[in-house]
Design a protein around this motif. Structure first.
Motif, PDB file in Angstrom:
ATOM      1  N   UNK A  80     -34.781 -46.416  25.388  1.00  0.00           N
ATOM      2  CA  UNK A  80     -36.169 -46.600  25.808  1.00  0.00           C
ATOM      3  C   UNK A  80     -37.037 -45.453  25.298  1.00  0.00           C
ATOM      4  N   UNK A  81     -38.338 -45.619  25.499  1.00  0.00           N
ATOM      5  CA  UNK A  81     -39.275 -44.534  25.242  1.00  0.00           C
ATOM      6  C   UNK A  81     -40.447 -44.655  26.210  1.00  0.00           C
ATOM      7  N   UNK A  82     -41.075 -43.527  26.467  1.00  0.00           N
ATOM      8  CA  UNK A  82     -42.306 -43.532  27.254  1.00  0.00           C
ATOM      9  C   UNK A  82     -43.245 -42.481  26.685  1.00  0.00           C
ATOM     10  N   UNK A  83     -44.541 -42.671  26.941  1.00  0.00           N
ATOM     11  CA  UNK A  83     -45.548 -41.735  26.448  1.00  0.00           C
ATOM     12  C   UNK A  83     -46.314 -41.140  27.621  1.00  0.00           C
ATOM     13  N   UNK A  84     -46.682 -39.869  27.471  1.00  0.00           N
ATOM     14  CA  UNK A  84     -47.452 -39.140  28.482  1.00  0.00           C
ATOM     15  C   UNK A  84     -48.560 -38.365  27.775  1.00  0.00           C
ATOM     16  N   UNK A  85     -49.625 -38.076  28.503  1.00  0.00           N
ATOM     17  CA  UNK A  85     -50.690 -37.223  27.980  1.00  0.00           C
ATOM     18  C   UNK A  85     -50.550 -35.831  28.575  1.00  0.00           C
TER      19      UNK A  85
END
Length: 205
Positions: free
Chosen positions: A59-64
């Motif tokens: 999986x992958x996830x993005x954050x600021x």
């Protein structure tokens, strides 16, 4: 809230400047279990998921990551190929295996010793005078998101604090702490109970 018990190691795949830094992290989780808007501690930094994708186990996830966060966290943490300790936010009823952790970095410390002793690693961290009153022998501290017990504390002449930790082989393998060497910087979060006790003491005085 978190517990400082790391459940996976992720790797930053991209870090793009979009005003804030948009950081994408690859991880071995199931994306179905990652919610948009959820909090994930990334090496001790509480961040909000804004995108996700991939498949189970890949999986992958993005954050600021804001400029303020970048300035207050370990050097060179937010770049491609950097490995991060990951922990999802605590859910009601989850086991509290470490100690209560907020995911807010109080200071950055420097590794001044990383020595193998009988298979375990002795780490000695040097930190600033501002957090020295909160570091106590046998007390809890969070290093890059990992809940640990302080073994020894030594106050330095300039007001800084030097403290020692023991990293057992299992912890070294399932977190990034096994990769640390002298000169590296780490995110520190003091025990929330120590924070309140210090505040109570200041009011009593």
């Amino acid at each position: 809230m978190f517990t400082g018990i790391v459940t996976a190691i992720g790797t930053i795949t991209t870090a793009e400047d979009k005003g804030d830094l948009r950081v994408t992290v690859a991880c071995p989780w199931d994306p179905a279990g990652i919610d948009i808007g959820a909090s994930i501690a990334c090496s001790g930094v509480c961040l909000t998921v804004v995108e996700k994708g991939g498949e189970e186990g890949d999986a992958w996830f993005a954050v600021d990551v804001s400029g303020e966060t970048v300035s207050r966290t370990a050097q060179d943490q937010w770049h491609a190929d950097r490995r991060l300790n990951l922990e999802p936010a605590l859910r009601l009823g989850d086991e509290l295996g470490g100690h209560l952790v907020t995911g807010h970095v109080d200071a950055v410390g420097s590794v001044v010793l990383a020595e193998d002793i009988g298979g375990s690693t002795r780490l000695e961290i040097l930190a600033g005078a501002d957090i020295a009153p909160f570091v106590a022998e046998k007390g809890s501290i969070t290093i890059d998101g990992v809940s640990l017990t302080v073994n020894e504390v030594e106050d330095e002449p300039g007001g800084e604090v030097r403290f020692a930790l023991n990293i057992i082989p299992h912890t070294g393998e399932v977190t990034t702490l096994g990769d640390l060497s002298e000169g590296d910087t780490v995110n520190l979060e003091i025990d929330v109970l120590a924070r309140y006790l210090k505040r109570m003491q200041s009011l009593a005085g």
